[in-house]
Design an enzyme around this catalytic site. Structure first.
Site, PDB file in Angstrom:
ATOM      1  N   ASP A  88     -23.048 -75.834 -24.296  1.00 32.07           N
ATOM      2  CA  ASP A  88     -24.367 -75.213 -24.305  1.00 32.07           C
ATOM      3  C   ASP A  88     -24.838 -75.071 -25.759  1.00 32.07           C
ATOM      4  O   ASP A  88     -24.038 -75.119 -26.696  1.00 32.07           O
ATOM      5  CB  ASP A  88     -24.285 -73.849 -23.629  1.00 32.07           C
ATOM      6  CG  ASP A  88     -25.643 -73.167 -23.527  1.00 32.07           C
ATOM      7  OD1 ASP A  88     -26.592 -73.813 -23.055  1.00 32.07           O
ATOM      8  OD2 ASP A  88     -25.737 -71.996 -23.932  1.00 32.07           O
TER       9      ASP A  88
ATOM     10  N   ASP B   3     -27.987 -72.671 -27.243  1.00 33.27           N
ATOM     11  CA  ASP B   3     -28.285 -71.304 -27.669  1.00 33.27           C
ATOM     12  C   ASP B   3     -27.169 -70.356 -27.261  1.00 33.27           C
ATOM     13  O   ASP B   3     -26.810 -70.271 -26.085  1.00 33.27           O
ATOM     14  CB  ASP B   3     -29.607 -70.832 -27.063  1.00 33.27           C
ATOM     15  CG  ASP B   3     -30.811 -71.364 -27.812  1.00 33.27           C
ATOM     16  OD1 ASP B   3     -30.768 -71.390 -29.047  1.00 33.27           O
ATOM     17  OD2 ASP B   3     -31.791 -71.756 -27.162  1.00 33.27           O
TER      18      ASP B   3
END
Length: 338
Positions: free
Chosen positions: A23, A25
């Protein structure tokens, strides 16, 4: 896929898994800022032979832009190492629509590009009688854009959301995410959309197929999207505590949101992961730390520094008790720090 509990790995995860689905953020960066140890840990994992794919629910940006940002943060990345929710949204549209179908795109340039590359005709108004509405986040969206989406959906267009994240992390805190904007259209129409982004495992499967991964590992900071998607897709997941979901959130996680591994940050890729073990007196131990559930509360051995092992022990104790129907209650779990 193992049961919904923590598992162990005697070797570093970067050695036991061939591809990391990372991922963005809260894991690789925070807003536009670097996260401590992210670049060095991902670089070391790459040097050891692990391949990386950055999988993001953000549908507003082109893969080229994401790759440039990562590279600017000392994480060298090429566009083909980025998988966005826009690409997943276009793939979902293709399961029902033929090439040439009209799609009203409500979102940023990344979603427009993905929909066009999938062979659809992008339109801008409900008056164009679109077959579907593809909705993704963009900070430039306004009332008029949401109104067009609502008109089209009310008229029978298939509503597909790139993701339904209610919030998104920024350098200043958490701001409304795509899910908040999708909710406005749902409120106006009463129609629930299909969603392409996490927690759907669609993007993970696309990334796994792209690289022919044999032992993929999902890495995320959000239990309700990243790790829920890993669990639903049958992939082991590493939850790092550098973003949205906290250690306490992990302790209280229901089976469908639980990670397979826990780490304070991305250095967890380069370390073995001891599996928590049940001990006498209802204790669960991990390394030299321990935790147990007593009544509705969680009791933690406070001797020594907190460390990630105390979080692992607490998760094992809480999950075992919860699965047996005996707690702990949310009010009985204090904040934990790794």
């Amino acid at each position: 896929m193992s049961a919904a509990t923590l598992v162990g790995s005697e070797a570093p995860l970067a050695q036991t898994h061939d591809v990391a689905l990372v991922d963005l953020d809260g894991v690789a960066y925070q807003g536009h800022l670097p996260i401590d140890h992210a670049a060095s840990s991902l670089g070391a994992a790459r040097d050891g032979g692990m391949r990386l794919v950055f999988v993001t629910n953000n549908a507003s940006r082109e893969p080229e832009d994401v790759a440039a940002q990562l590279s600017g943060l000392d994480i060298p990345t090429s566009p083909d190492e980025v998988m966005t929710a826009a690409q997943a949204c276009a793939a979902l549209l293709a399961t029902r629509l033929e090439p040439g179908a009209k799609v009203l795109v409500v979102g940023g340039k990344g979603l427009v590009t993905a929909v066009e590359r999938a062979g659809f005709v992008v339109v801008r108004s409900a008056d164009d009688a679109p077959d579907a509405v593809a909705q993704g986040f963009s900070p430039d969206l306004g009332w008029g854009d949401l109104a067009e989406a609502a008109y089209a959906v009310a008229g029978g267009a298939w509503h597909v959301a790139s993701n339904r994240d209610l919030s998104l992390p920024t350098a200043r805190g958490f701001a409304p995410g795509n899910g908040s904007l999708v909710a406005a259209v749902v409120s106006a129409t009463g129609v629930e959309p299909d969603s392409a982004g996490k927690p759907s495992p669609t993007m993970y499967r696309m990334a796994v197929d792209r690289l022919d991964a044999r032992r993929p590992l999902v890495i995320g900071d959000r239990l309700d999207t990243d790790l829920a998607g890993a669990r639903s897709g049958g992939y082991p997941g590493l939850h790092v505590l550098t973003g949205v979901s906290s250690a306490r959130d992990a302790v209280l996680a229901p089976p469908g949101l639980r990670p397979s591994y826990l780490g304070a940050d991305l250095r967890a890729l380069l370390e073995p992961h001891p599996a928590p073990q049940r001990a006498d007196g209802g204790w669960w131990r991990c390394g030299d730390r321990a935790a147990r559930v007593v009544g509705d509360g969680l009791e933690v051995d406070r001797q020594g520094p907190q460390g990630i092992d105390v979080v692992r022990a607490a998760c094992a104790a809480a999950w075992a008790a919860a699965d047996a129907g005996s707690g702990p209650a949310p009010q009985g779990v204090a904040d934990l720090s790794a």
